[in-house]
Design a protein around this motif. Sequence first.
Motif, short mmCIF file in Angstrom:
data_model
loop_
_atom_site.label_atom_id
_atom_site.label_comp_id
_atom_site.label_asym_id
_atom_site.label_seq_id
_atom_site.Cartn_x
_atom_site.Cartn_y
_atom_site.Cartn_z
N ASN A 151 0.82 -1.21 0.00
CA ASN A 151 0.00 0.00 0.00
C ASN A 151 0.85 1.26 0.00
N PRO A 152 1.70 1.46 -1.01
CA PRO A 152 2.58 2.64 -0.99
C PRO A 152 1.82 3.96 -1.04
N GLU A 153 0.59 3.92 -1.54
CA GLU A 153 -0.21 5.14 -1.61
C GLU A 153 -0.60 5.65 -0.21
N LEU A 154 -0.54 4.78 0.79
CA LEU A 154 -0.88 5.18 2.16
C LEU A 154 0.30 5.82 2.88
N VAL A 155 1.48 5.69 2.31
CA VAL A 155 2.70 6.18 2.98
C VAL A 155 3.03 7.58 2.47
N LYS A 156 2.26 8.54 2.94
CA LYS A 156 2.52 9.94 2.63
C LYS A 156 2.83 10.63 3.95
#
Length: 164
Positions: A151-156
């Motif tokens: 879930n790289p999109e969650l790592v902001k």
Amino acid sequence: MRPIKFRGYSAKQKEWVYGSLHIFEALRQPSSPKTYIRAGQHNKDWIKVEPNSVGQATGILDEDGDAIYEGDIIEGCFKYEGLGAHGGVMPDQDCIVHGVVEWVDCGLMLKLLDCEYPLRSDFKKGILEYMPFSAFDVPECLKITGNAYDNPELVKPYQNATTL
């Protein structure tokens, strides 16, 4: 003593594998090491994994009894007693944080992605980038919501984060 256990994602098998970590450097290509997880006791149990997916088990379970690994994205809550003399946080308030589990120096930390706690408006600008895992009173308040690999999109990173 907790067992030392790792996980990594096998692109070939298209699944997560769990076991002991082994990194091999070939004599001909020392700059491109190969990363494997040994999931059992036999030679056939060596499974190549993506190096950037590897995470070590923390020895802590979430509220569902699932092991928390380095790289997991978790939601946690804890009682915050205030920031000290300046009183940035109201005392005895439940604080909800979302973050990625990371080993930093010699400790288990949560790299904050988002925070939901009652701050005075003038203190909302300066939030810490990391918080120690020891801030969570009980593991039952921890919930795995994903991981940094799947879930790289969650790592902001939190927009207002600062570092000590």
